[in-house]
Structure formats: C-alpha cells, structure tokens
Write an enzyme that holds these catalytic residues in place. Structure first.
Site, PDB file in Angstrom:
ATOM      1  N   CYS A 298      57.889  61.998  71.828  1.00  0.00           N
ATOM      2  CA  CYS A 298      58.322  62.329  70.469  1.00  0.00           C
ATOM      3  C   CYS A 298      57.820  61.306  69.457  1.00  0.00           C
ATOM      4  CB  CYS A 298      59.841  62.404  70.412  1.00  0.00           C
ATOM      5  SG  CYS A 298      60.496  63.766  71.369  1.00  0.00           S
ATOM      6  N   CYS A 484      43.823  53.904  62.969  1.00  0.00           N
ATOM      7  CA  CYS A 484      44.764  54.957  63.342  1.00  0.00           C
ATOM      8  C   CYS A 484      46.153  54.332  63.310  1.00  0.00           C
ATOM      9  CB  CYS A 484      44.429  55.566  64.698  1.00  0.00           C
ATOM     10  SG  CYS A 484      44.626  54.432  66.072  1.00  0.00           S
TER      11      CYS A 484
END
Ligand SMILES: [Zn+2]
Lengths: 533, 138
Positions: A298, A484
């Site tokens: 998640c 990123c």
C-alpha cells in the site's frame, strides 16, 4: 414561580398550617373508602422471594448491548452465544485488521487474539480507523487493544507485538495460544504474500477456517478458505476401499493456495556462461519486470481508505457466517470506485495437488503420505525453522535489491549535489506516476512515468531536450538527473536510457545521473518543506 | 432475443464481442483501463498462434477465418497480448508461454476458469472475462 420579594414569615407559617390541615382531611377521606382491588398501590412487591432466580447465559448488560442484533432471527440468543464462545485470531491490525476488529468486538465475539509487529504511523490513519493521533508510535496490536476495550469491555482482547513468521514457532516466548491453537477462526489481515501463504499453511495444518482479505489501490478481495464441508450422506456401508481416494469428495473447501497458488521460486540466477555485460542486462531486465509488476504494498501503490473499510467489513461478515455455522467457500471482488462494486466468484473445489492443503505421496519416500499436518510437523522439527517459500517481508527491498550496487561508468549522486547544480541548467526527469508527480514535484522537472520511459526511451529523451523546456537555460550537454520517490525506479530508468543510447550511436550523447534516495532524501536532507507522502 | 433458428445466420459472422476486465494492477498494462469491449475472431488456426519462434511477429490484424477452431481462452490470451497489451516488448508481465503468468486469476462469467476448462474454454458471444492480479496489500 416564586415572587422576587420574600413573603412575610407569618404568611408562610399560615400557608403551611392550611396545607397540613388539608393533608389530614385527604388521609381521613382515603381511610373511609373500601380497600382497592388493584394491588399496584400496595407498598410490598408481590411475593418476590417466591420466584426462583432464573439463570441467564448473558449478563443483563450483554442483553441490552446485543439486543438489536439478537432480535434478528438469523442470530437470536443462540447465535449471540456462539459469538461469545468463539476465540478468533486476527493477524494484522492495519487497514483490514482495524475494521475487522472493530466490528467483531462490537458484535460480541468472546475472545480475540491480535498480532502485529508494526507501530501506528500518521500515514496509516486514513484507513486504520481503530488507531488515533495520540497513539501514533505505539504498537498496533497494543493500540487496537486500547481502542477495543473502550468500545466493548465485555470482550477479552489479547494483544501481542509479534510478527507472524516461521521464527515465531521456534521462540520460547511465543504464547501457547498460538503454538497450540484452538481458535474458531483465523482472519488474515496481513499485507504480503509470504505471510499470507505461511498463515494459510498454519490454518490448514490445524484445520481452522481462514477468512482472508487483500486491498490495494481501489480493489480488494475477500475469501473464505479451508472451510470444513458437511460430509455427504454415506450410501455405502462405510468400508470404502482405500484406493478410491481420488473419487472421495473433499472434506474442506479450497484453501488460499488452491485459489492463489504461491508463485514459482524466483528464476535461476543468470548462468555463469554469460559475459559480465550480458549478466548485468539480465539483472536489469529482471529488476525492471519486478518494478513494473509493483511491490503490491500500500505504501508504494496507494490504497483508498474506504476500500479497507469495505473489505474489512466484508471479512467481518464472512467471519460471522463462519462462527454461526452458515458460511460457504467463496471469493468476493470489491471495487468501490467502479460501476460494479461487488462481484462474487464461483470458486473451484479443493485441489488435491495443492502444496498447502493437498495430500500426496511424499517426495522423499513415496510409500508415505505427505499431509498438511505432516508437513507442518516437519517444519516444527526443523532445527532452523526453515519454511519453503518464506521471504522475510521486513527485509525485502522492493524493486532494485542487490542490483543497486554501483557499476562502472555510472554516475549516481546524493541530493545535495542535485541542489548545487540546479542553477546551472540541470535537467530533471521525474519517473514517478502522473498522480504522484501531481502531488508535489521539483520546479522545472519533467514527468515521464517509469513504465512509459521503458516502453519508449527515445520519446522520454525528446521531452527533456532543450526545445521542450525553453524556460530552463539548458543545453544538450547538460546532464539529465533522474529522480523518483525513493531512488529505485530512477536507477533502473537511468540504466534503461543508457542502454537505449548505446544502441543509437548517432544520437547526441547525454550524461545520465541517478539521484540516490529520490525525493524522500530531498525532503530529509535539502528542503524540509518538500512534502513526504 | 432472437430464436435459435434466426440467429444461426448472424452467428456465422467472423467476429464475436466480449467484455474483458482487468483488475489488481493488470489494467496498468492495458491503457490504464479496467474494462474493454473487444471484438475477436470467432475461429482461429491453432498453428498460427503457436509460440514457435519469438521473432515471427503477429499479423497487423488478427485473421478471422470463417471456420477453424472455435476461439478459446488460449486464443484470447494470445490475442490480448498481441493486440491490446501496451508494451509489446514485455509480454512476460501478462503471459507465460501460451498461458497466463502466475499470480493472475482468470474468471469467466464470474466463475473460476478452472471450473470452465481453463485454456480450452470456448468463448461465446457476450462472455465476460476478468483477469485479476492477486491483491496482497492490507
Ligand atoms: Zn489448497
């Protein structure tokens, strides 16, 4: 409605005298009347001691607390007692564990044992609704216990700050309720495949039904596994031939591994016959594949808070059905944001060849049978407690892993160096998803999501070429910094771009620089006002 | 609803339409879109999809012969990989050989494909096929 001006004393005394006289009159009048037929005004309750004290299986408070659901014919007192006599094991007090625990404790499940090794974080609270801001930092199982005891003190909660791992079964401090389980039901509220399969094997070995849920992004699944099936009415005289095993109907519904088989062991490491360059290429392609498949966590993929509630409550509903004895093997797919939010799947039967719940000739000695409990016993006896297919989810580095070692000719810098070169026309290529880029990004950076970059590296390079970013005074020769979220995908992206450039000798060569630690490091080391998410 | 006798002619058409749904992250490989209405040939020639050599590319559009083997899940997997998958260079994210890659569950009209014959299931007009990747988060 007293007057604001006090009355004279004499006046009050006279009033009192009148009232006493009136009282006497009324009592005399009552005494002259015949005795009343209705016994209700009688000061003595009628023969209370004569009624034998009834025994009730619930406390008066429990009758009141659970009354609204006990009225339901599908539950009744009988059903409420089944819940009260149940002891369930809940693994995980996170996104799924919270709604599961809240509703099952509220419904009156008698005893709940909950395990979680993790601590409450602020980023959990949008979905882990049993925890609270003041309990950030404390263990999730402990936090769950505190929350549940406030909700329902009639339920016994045992909280253990432990991970459900193979080493749990080789530790002297593990609670005996786990080592010698007698749970009515196990709820899988975990968040990784290794733990799910290990927990399934445990449930299967002890013949305990398992309700398992999963939730990522906006989709979830809920399944009921390892459910004992009613035996069909026997038509023969009971002396069934031993060799008819394949034709006997399964005694249990499918287990988690029957429906979701464990993935095959990771492909064999590249053969040593390959040249070093080829080996690195194989390593990169494998890492790219893993990165594209996603970690399934998640924290990486995101998760809708409402979804966890929906999946958890559906798990709670299936748990109720199991405890009340009316469950069936089933699998639900939930997707609250789609036009068809709930879909129920017709599931296969138990798979005789299933590595978790199947019974088949042993690999080592085909004359003996390998059964779920024999395999579990072998595991318990193993000196190091090895469990096949176990990967420690706490140690696993998603994405890059071992290939993060620096290679020759590769330029990787810390965030400080990126900060220093911002003024001198550095080009920044952010390879996160479009949504993540939308949350926050560095000024002047250009977004090409990792998957698009891998699919079409030359378009990605075109996008960061000077003509596309005229506001930045950069030239073709200024380096391209790849960023990123944490520094995994940017490294793979830099390698993919340099691989692409090596096949295009006539294209202008650019220097590719990977920014280690990504924007997380940027926020921690350079700009504390840059949001972490 | 037409009766069997009247549909016979129209059913002889070369294509059938299906609903294909992707979930659990599979949609990210197919235009980031969960639901697709696709038209695929009703029949196919099995050798044409055999994984003989990876270098032989699929034709620009799938041949739709008027007879042959009825299109099945084996063909659908090939068709989706050749004509719907975004990144043709990474078929391994979707398939493995002629079948689906491990970790993906296929549902045919809300039924586990194992109960329907897996690769051999012959597709019918209007079928709904779901490809869902296992969900591990919690
Ligand atoms: Zn099984």
């Amino acid at each position: 409605m007293t007057s604001t001006i006090p009355r004279p004393r004499a006046e009050v005394l006279a009033d009192l005298e009148d009232t006493r006289a009136r009282l006497q009159c009324l009592e005399k009048e009552l005494a002259s009347l015949p005795p009343a037929l209705d016994p209700s005004p009688s000061p003595q309750p009628p023969a209370a001691a004569a009624v034998p004290q009834q025994q009730h299986p619930l406390s008066l408070r429990e009758y009141k607390r659970y009354g609204r659901q006990m009225i339901l014919p599908s539950l009744g007192l009988e059903g409420q007692l089944k819940l009260k006599r149940s002891h369930i094991l809940v693994i995980g007090a996170g996104g799924l564990g919270c709604p599961v625990l809240l509703y099952l404790a509220a419904a009156g499940v008698g005893e709940i044992t909950v395990l979680d090794h993790d601590s409450v974080e602020l980023s959990n609270l949008h979905r882990q609704v049993l925890h609270s801001e003041e309990r950030v930092g404390i263990n999730k199982a402990e936090s769950a216990k505190l929350g549940l005891e406030k909700l329902n003190s009639d339920v016994k909660i045992n909280a253990h700050a432990l991970p459900f791992t193979p080493s749990l079964f080789h530790s002297a401090t593990t609670p005996s309720s786990i080592l010698e389980p007698s749970f009515s039901l196990i709820l899988d509220c975990t968040d990784n495949p290794a733990t799910r399969h290990f927990l399934n094997a445990y449930a299967v070995a002890y013949g305990i039904p398992l309700v398992s849920g999963g939730a990522v992004r906006t989709e979830g699944t809920v399944g009921v596994f390892g459910l004992p099936l009613p035996s069909p009415p026997s038509t023969s005289s009971g002396s069934a031939p031993v060799d008819s095993e394949s034709s006997t109907p399964p005694t249990h519904g499918p287990c988690y591994a029957c429906i979701f088989p464990p993935s095959a062991p990771s492909p064999t490491p590249p053969s040593t016959e390959l040249s070093p360059a080829e080996r690195l290429l194989q390593e990169d392609l494998r890492a790219e594949k893993l990165a594209l498949q996603g970690t399934g966590a998640c924290s990486d993929e995101g998760v809708l808070g409402i979804l966890c509630g929906q999946v958890g409550v559906q798990m709670g509903a299936e748990a109720m059905r199991v405890l009340l004895g009316v469950a069936k093997p089933t699998l639900h797919l939930l997707s609250p944001m789609s036009p068809s939010p709930l879909r129920t799947i017709k599931v296969r039967a138990q798979k005789p060849s299933c590595p978790a719940c199947g019974t088949f000739p042993s690999l080592g000695d085909p004359s003996t049978l390998s059964t779920p409990s024999s395999r579990w016993a072998t595991f318990l006896c193993h000196p190091e407690g090895r469990w096949e297919g176990w990967e420690d989810p706490l140690c696993e580095i998603p994405g890059v892993g071992s290939s993060s070692l620096k290679r020759e000719g590769e330029r990787r810098v810390r965030v400080g160096e990126l900060a220093a070169s911002l003024g001198s026309g550095a080009r920044i290529l952010d390879v996160r998803s479009k949504a993540e880029f939308g949350i926050c990004h560095l000024d002047g950076s250009i977004n090409v999501p990792f998957s698009s970059l891998l699919r079409d590296p030359s378009s990605a390079l075109d996008l960061v070429s000077p003509s596309h970013s005229s506001s930045v005074p950069s030239t073709d020769s200024s380096p391209i910094y790849l960023v990123c979220r944490r520094g995994n995908d940017s490294l793979l992206a830099a390698r993919a771009l340099s691989r692409h450039l090596s096949t295009q000798p006539q294209a202008p060569q650019v220097e590719l620089v990977d920014v280690m630690g990504g924007l997380t490091a940027w926020s921690q080391d350079v700009d504390a006002t840059f949001p972490l998410y | 609803m037409a009766t069997d006798s009247t549909t016979a002619a129209s059913e002889a058409g070369p294509m059938i339409s299906l609903t294909v749904e992707f979930g659990g992250g599979m949609e990210l490989l197919f235009h980031h879109q969960h639901s697709h209405n696709v038209q695929i040939p009703r029949f196919y020639d099995p050798p044409s999809i055999a994984p003989t050599s990876s270098s032989s590319p699929a034709p620009p559009t799938a041949p739709a012969p008027l007879q042959g083997k009825k299109s099945d899940i084996r063909y659908l997997i090939w068709w989706l990989r050749e004509y719907l998958l975004d990144d043709k260079n990474r078929p391994e994210l979707f398939s493995q050989g002629e079948t689906i890659r491990p970790g993906i569950l296929i549902l045919i009209n809300s039924t586990d494909w194992e109960l329907e014959g897996e690769l051999e299931y012959e597709l019918e007009e209007g079928d709904e096929c779901v490809f869902i990747s296992t969900l591990h988060g919690g």
